[in-house]
Scaffold this motif. Structure first.
Motif, PDB file in Angstrom:
ATOM      1  N   PRO A 266       0.840  -1.209   0.000  1.00 30.78           N
ATOM      2  CA  PRO A 266       0.000   0.000   0.000  1.00 30.78           C
ATOM      3  C   PRO A 266       0.874   1.257   0.000  1.00 30.78           C
ATOM      4  CG  PRO A 266      -0.679  -1.537   1.726  1.00 30.78           C
ATOM      5  CD  PRO A 266       0.642  -2.001   1.219  1.00 30.78           C
ATOM      6  N   SER A 267       0.449   2.253  -0.752  1.00 30.52           N
ATOM      7  CA  SER A 267       1.236   3.489  -0.807  1.00 30.52           C
ATOM      8  C   SER A 267       0.730   4.513   0.204  1.00 30.52           C
ATOM      9  CB  SER A 267       1.204   4.070  -2.217  1.00 30.52           C
ATOM     10  OG  SER A 267      -0.133   4.234  -2.614  1.00 30.52           O
ATOM     11  N   LYS A 268      -0.392   4.199   0.888  1.00 29.71           N
ATOM     12  CA  LYS A 268      -0.808   5.085   1.972  1.00 29.71           C
ATOM     13  C   LYS A 268      -1.281   4.272   3.171  1.00 29.71           C
ATOM     14  CE  LYS A 268      -5.014   5.919  -0.481  1.00 29.71           C
ATOM     15  NZ  LYS A 268      -6.017   6.667  -1.095  1.00 29.71           N
ATOM     16  N   LYS A 269      -1.612   4.993   4.253  1.00 24.70           N
ATOM     17  CA  LYS A 269      -1.968   4.307   5.493  1.00 24.70           C
ATOM     18  C   LYS A 269      -3.377   3.744   5.425  1.00 24.70           C
ATOM     19  CE  LYS A 269       1.228   6.851   8.333  1.00 24.70           C
ATOM     20  NZ  LYS A 269       1.443   7.972   9.250  1.00 24.70           N
ATOM     21  N   LEU A 270      -3.563   2.644   6.169  1.00 27.76           N
ATOM     22  CA  LEU A 270      -4.846   1.965   6.229  1.00 27.76           C
ATOM     23  C   LEU A 270      -5.666   2.499   7.389  1.00 27.76           C
ATOM     24  CD1 LEU A 270      -4.490  -0.484   4.272  1.00 27.76           C
ATOM     25  CD2 LEU A 270      -4.970  -1.939   6.213  1.00 27.76           C
ATOM     26  N   SER A 271      -6.985   2.519   7.237  1.00 24.19           N
ATOM     27  CA  SER A 271      -7.852   2.879   8.339  1.00 24.19           C
ATOM     28  C   SER A 271      -8.749   1.684   8.644  1.00 24.19           C
ATOM     29  CB  SER A 271      -8.681   4.097   7.916  1.00 24.19           C
ATOM     30  OG  SER A 271      -9.707   4.291   8.835  1.00 24.19           O
ATOM     31  N   LEU A 272      -8.554   1.083   9.819  1.00 30.79           N
ATOM     32  CA  LEU A 272      -9.309  -0.110  10.191  1.00 30.79           C
ATOM     33  C   LEU A 272      -9.929   0.090  11.556  1.00 30.79           C
ATOM     34  CD1 LEU A 272      -7.245  -3.357   9.473  1.00 30.79           C
ATOM     35  CD2 LEU A 272      -9.375  -2.653   8.393  1.00 30.79           C
ATOM     36  N   ASP A 273     -11.117  -0.446  11.730  1.00 32.26           N
ATOM     37  CA  ASP A 273     -11.724  -0.496  13.053  1.00 32.26           C
ATOM     38  C   ASP A 273     -11.115  -1.712  13.756  1.00 32.26           C
ATOM     39  OD1 ASP A 273     -13.257  -0.934  15.266  1.00 32.26           O
ATOM     40  OD2 ASP A 273     -15.143  -1.225  14.179  1.00 32.26           O
ATOM     41  N   LEU A 274     -10.005  -1.510  14.451  1.00 37.30           N
ATOM     42  CA  LEU A 274      -9.248  -2.643  15.003  1.00 37.30           C
ATOM     43  C   LEU A 274     -10.070  -3.436  16.019  1.00 37.30           C
ATOM     44  CD1 LEU A 274      -5.704  -1.037  15.407  1.00 37.30           C
ATOM     45  CD2 LEU A 274      -6.407  -2.755  13.746  1.00 37.30           C
ATOM     46  N   THR A 275     -10.920  -2.755  16.759  1.00 36.23           N
ATOM     47  CA  THR A 275     -11.713  -3.459  17.776  1.00 36.23           C
ATOM     48  C   THR A 275     -12.528  -4.583  17.135  1.00 36.23           C
ATOM     49  OG1 THR A 275     -11.854  -1.469  19.097  1.00 36.23           O
ATOM     50  CG2 THR A 275     -13.508  -3.174  19.528  1.00 36.23           C
TER      51      THR A 275
END
Ligand SMILES: [Zn+2]
Ligand SMILES: [Zn+2]
Length: 351
Positions: A266-275
């Motif tokens: 990935p060339s950018k950061k991931l956004s995940l609902d880690l919970t």
């Protein structure tokens, strides 16, 4: 010798007929190249993006996926002889860092890469360290041997966790993604779902054993996964795209305690609902880079010798090395499959 020469720090390259045959050091092999394959890395170098401009010392010959014959060996070489048919491991390990000392040469802390940091193999001859040579099985053609290195990226990702009897989703059907489909199929997955946005790439994945095809331009990925798995989610999801939006979405299709393996960059950061996506799910997330030296190579050959899949189904085009501009343009236009170059010697040999 002839070769594709990255002559300056700008987009493009030149086909040259006056390049010197590279010198063989004491621990090196000189290889007469039959077939070479184009990697995503080569596209970066050809088009000269940031990845290339911060690593590649121009001018030089690039290219690193290839197969040929050993025609000379350095004085300290013990394991290879003139006449051996070899493919090439791209990672040049230092041999003495912590990673190298603990069986992880493929992830060496001082890693150099053939065709990126040192001259490569889009040419009649290439020099490689003995440590990077793989004597390939007699049953393999030079075309297939030139594809073992990228196949290894696919196979290492697939076998970085359990695969047999797992419902497996492969994100991305570029050359490495379709080889991953084939590896999962050959490894006994309980069905392989291939995901892409191009129908011709999905058709290639089907030839490699995919039982489910999902075009995310039309289909809802999570709905398709849930419908396929009695609402449980996939046992294994492996990403070969690096596409942030797709990865984020796909987590919604992972079953509890499933495996999510990241191979694409990935060339950018991931956004995940880690919970919810990771903690409550007890998801197993792992990264996978390159190939194990040389466990993955044995696995690749075992898959091919089993006859479960054929790399012929992965070849997207075969070009004279002089036609490199056309080959790179076809890749940029989205043509499916792996593009191969033949040297004059490879052509004369009927490869
Ligand atoms: Zn490569
Ligand atoms: Zn090392």
């Amino acid at each position: 010798m002839n070769g594709i020469f990255k002559h300056m720090a700008a987009p493009g390259a030149e086909y040259r007929t006056d390049l010197p045959i590279p010198e063989v050091g004491p621990t090196d092999l000189l290889v007469r190249v039959h077939v070479a394959a184009i990697c995503g890395t080569d596209q970066h170098i050809y088009h000269w993006n940031e990845y290339a401009s911060t690593r590649v010392p121009v001018p030089m010959v690039f290219g690193h996926e290839f197969a040929g014959d050993v025609v000379a060996v350095g004085e300290s070489v013990r394991s290879f002889r003139v006449g051996d048919r070899v493919a090439t491991e791209t990672h040049i390990p230092c041999g003495h860092c912590y990673q190298c000392m603990t069986g992880n040469q493929h992830n060496c802390e001082e890693m150099k890469i053939i065709g990126v940091h040192v001259p490569g193999a889009f040419s009649d001859y290439a020099v490689i360290p003995e440590a990077c040579a793989w004597r390939f099985d007699d049953s393999l053609s030079y075309r297939h041997a030139a594809m073992l290195e990228p196949m290894g990226v696919a196979v290492h990702g697939v076998f970085s966790g359990e695969i047999a009897l797992q419902k497996t989703v492969i994100l991305g059907c570029g050359p490495i993604g379709v080889m991953a489909v084939g590896a999962a199929y050959a490894g006994g997955a309980a069905g392989v779902m291939a995901v892409d946005i191009f129908d011709d790439k999905l058709a290639m994945a089907k030839k490699l054993g995919a039982s489910e095809l999902v075009n995310t331009r039309r289909d809802n990925l999570v709905q398709r996964i849930l419908a396929w798995t009695d609402g449980r989610g996939a046992d294994v999801i492996i990403d070969y795209t690096g596409n942030v939006g797709l990865i984020e979405e796909a987590f919604g299709g992972l079953r509890k305690a499933g495996r999510f393996t990241m191979v694409g960059l990935p060339s950018k950061k991931l956004s995940l609902d880690l919970t919810n996506a990771v903690v409550y799910k007890e998801a197993h997330i792992n990264g996978s880079t390159g190939r194990l030296m040389y466990q993955t190579w044995y696995q690749c050959e075992a898959i091919l010798k089993s006859g479960a899949i054929s790399l012929d189904d992965v070849i997207g085009g075969v070009y004279d090395m002089r036609d490199f501009e056309r080959a790179f343009a076809d890749i940029a236009a989205g043509h499916p499959g792996k593009m191969l170059f033949l040297t004059d010697y490879g052509k004369a040999n009927g490869d």
